[in-house]
Scaffold this motif. Sequence first.
Motif, PDB file in Angstrom:
ATOM      1  N   THR A  63     -21.513  68.307  47.101  1.00  0.00           N
ATOM      2  CA  THR A  63     -21.882  69.331  47.877  1.00  0.00           C
ATOM      3  C   THR A  63     -22.825  68.465  48.991  1.00  0.00           C
ATOM      4  O   THR A  63     -22.659  68.360  50.252  1.00  0.00           O
ATOM      5  CB  THR A  63     -22.604  70.448  47.458  1.00  0.00           C
ATOM      6  N   ILE A  64     -23.914  67.680  48.378  1.00  0.00           N
ATOM      7  CA  ILE A  64     -24.624  66.849  49.334  1.00  0.00           C
ATOM      8  C   ILE A  64     -24.172  65.679  50.085  1.00  0.00           C
ATOM      9  O   ILE A  64     -24.281  65.755  51.213  1.00  0.00           O
ATOM     10  CB  ILE A  64     -25.794  66.462  48.377  1.00  0.00           C
ATOM     11  N   LYS A  65     -23.279  65.141  49.299  1.00  0.00           N
ATOM     12  CA  LYS A  65     -22.502  64.040  50.081  1.00  0.00           C
ATOM     13  C   LYS A  65     -21.852  64.604  51.119  1.00  0.00           C
ATOM     14  O   LYS A  65     -21.770  63.775  52.257  1.00  0.00           O
ATOM     15  CB  LYS A  65     -21.683  63.223  48.982  1.00  0.00           C
ATOM     16  N   GLY A  66     -21.115  65.675  50.950  1.00  0.00           N
ATOM     17  CA  GLY A  66     -20.041  66.427  51.951  1.00  0.00           C
ATOM     18  C   GLY A  66     -21.138  66.643  53.222  1.00  0.00           C
ATOM     19  O   GLY A  66     -20.840  66.390  54.592  1.00  0.00           O
ATOM     20  N   ARG A  67     -22.190  67.379  53.029  1.00  0.00           N
ATOM     21  CA  ARG A  67     -23.315  67.880  54.132  1.00  0.00           C
ATOM     22  C   ARG A  67     -23.670  66.611  54.833  1.00  0.00           C
ATOM     23  O   ARG A  67     -23.983  66.734  56.010  1.00  0.00           O
ATOM     24  CB  ARG A  67     -24.420  68.682  53.364  1.00  0.00           C
ATOM     25  N   VAL A  68     -24.079  65.532  54.181  1.00  0.00           N
ATOM     26  CA  VAL A  68     -24.592  64.372  54.928  1.00  0.00           C
ATOM     27  C   VAL A  68     -23.643  63.547  55.678  1.00  0.00           C
ATOM     28  O   VAL A  68     -23.964  63.472  56.832  1.00  0.00           O
ATOM     29  CB  VAL A  68     -25.371  63.245  53.859  1.00  0.00           C
ATOM     30  N   LEU A  69     -22.385  63.401  55.192  1.00  0.00           N
ATOM     31  CA  LEU A  69     -21.224  62.783  55.865  1.00  0.00           C
ATOM     32  C   LEU A  69     -20.884  63.518  56.937  1.00  0.00           C
ATOM     33  O   LEU A  69     -20.480  63.243  58.240  1.00  0.00           O
ATOM     34  CB  LEU A  69     -20.233  62.533  54.832  1.00  0.00           C
ATOM     35  N   ASP A  70     -20.617  65.059  57.034  1.00  0.00           N
ATOM     36  CA  ASP A  70     -20.249  65.710  57.929  1.00  0.00           C
ATOM     37  C   ASP A  70     -21.224  65.890  58.915  1.00  0.00           C
ATOM     38  O   ASP A  70     -20.950  65.847  60.259  1.00  0.00           O
ATOM     39  CB  ASP A  70     -20.185  67.338  57.251  1.00  0.00           C
ATOM     40  N   CYS A  71     -22.472  65.803  58.686  1.00  0.00           N
ATOM     41  CA  CYS A  71     -23.516  65.871  59.732  1.00  0.00           C
ATOM     42  C   CYS A  71     -23.310  64.359  60.563  1.00  0.00           C
ATOM     43  O   CYS A  71     -23.522  64.413  61.936  1.00  0.00           O
ATOM     44  CB  CYS A  71     -24.940  65.993  59.084  1.00  0.00           C
ATOM     45  N   VAL A  72     -23.505  63.528  59.985  1.00  0.00           N
ATOM     46  CA  VAL A  72     -23.444  62.024  60.522  1.00  0.00           C
ATOM     47  C   VAL A  72     -22.052  62.094  61.267  1.00  0.00           C
ATOM     48  O   VAL A  72     -22.296  61.382  62.774  1.00  0.00           O
ATOM     49  CB  VAL A  72     -23.213  60.914  59.483  1.00  0.00           C
ATOM     50  N   ALA A  73     -21.000  62.524  61.318  1.00  0.00           N
ATOM     51  CA  ALA A  73     -19.970  62.558  62.069  1.00  0.00           C
ATOM     52  C   ALA A  73     -20.208  63.550  63.351  1.00  0.00           C
ATOM     53  O   ALA A  73     -19.492  63.188  64.132  1.00  0.00           O
ATOM     54  CB  ALA A  73     -18.762  63.160  61.361  1.00  0.00           C
ATOM     55  N   ARG A  74     -20.885  64.297  63.326  1.00  0.00           N
ATOM     56  CA  ARG A  74     -21.178  65.122  64.370  1.00  0.00           C
ATOM     57  C   ARG A  74     -22.527  64.405  65.599  1.00  0.00           C
ATOM     58  O   ARG A  74     -22.561  64.857  66.648  1.00  0.00           O
ATOM     59  CB  ARG A  74     -21.614  66.606  64.037  1.00  0.00           C
TER      60      ARG A  74
END
Length: 249
Positions: A63-74
Amino acid sequence: MIYLDESGDLGFGPRASKHFILAAVIARNPSEVGRCIKRVREQRLPKKYKQIPELKFHNSSQTIKGRVLDCVARTDTDIAYAVLRKNQVYEQLKNRQQILYNYIVGSLLLKIITEYHIEGTAKVFVDKSLYGLEKDHFNDYLTWKACMGNHLKDLDVEPPEIIHVDSRLDRCIQVADFVAGAISHKYSSGDDHYYDKIKSIISISMDFFEGKDKDCVVNPSLLRPIRLRAASSFSGRTYNTTQDNMHQA
């Protein structure tokens, strides 16, 4: 600003990783990138994450990995990376890990400077605990590689400013760790789940030595020129260019 971090190791024993990944986060707005870590830490997290000083890809939940990476992509950020296929490294280089490491970092930095037409001083932030880092040798080599080891006659290139930071205090370096981890996960397991989250902002991929895309601009539309004005001084020290004679295994 360019933030570097790595995943894997440069060992060659039976337990060593098969690949070594170096990731560069090219952040036009570093504070925006750093907020990706801040926001995740402000969310409701299990107690064990509240107690550790630094979030890293390897010790974080899906979950944390996904949140960080999704945020960076934006964010207004690009990603460049290099992957070393360690089974192709010359035998005589396997015990010269510092030279191997410096070559990979220098090659990726040079590729970023040339493809982005960076003019002025590129600020490059590295984790002070990076693998086998000998600070002065590392700084001298990157200076030579970026400014003397190329033929950029059409660019007003100044020596990069290499800034060594504590990753526990720099959220952008922490983001670079997550990016490196996501890329490493793809190469080590064949699972693209995390890689796909940042795929749209990957601009450059360098594959040492015989990868499908050995030296590839992945997304040319991302390569907007970057012009920097920060001042930097150059001591005039030279670097032994014979140490840059790396060849395909």
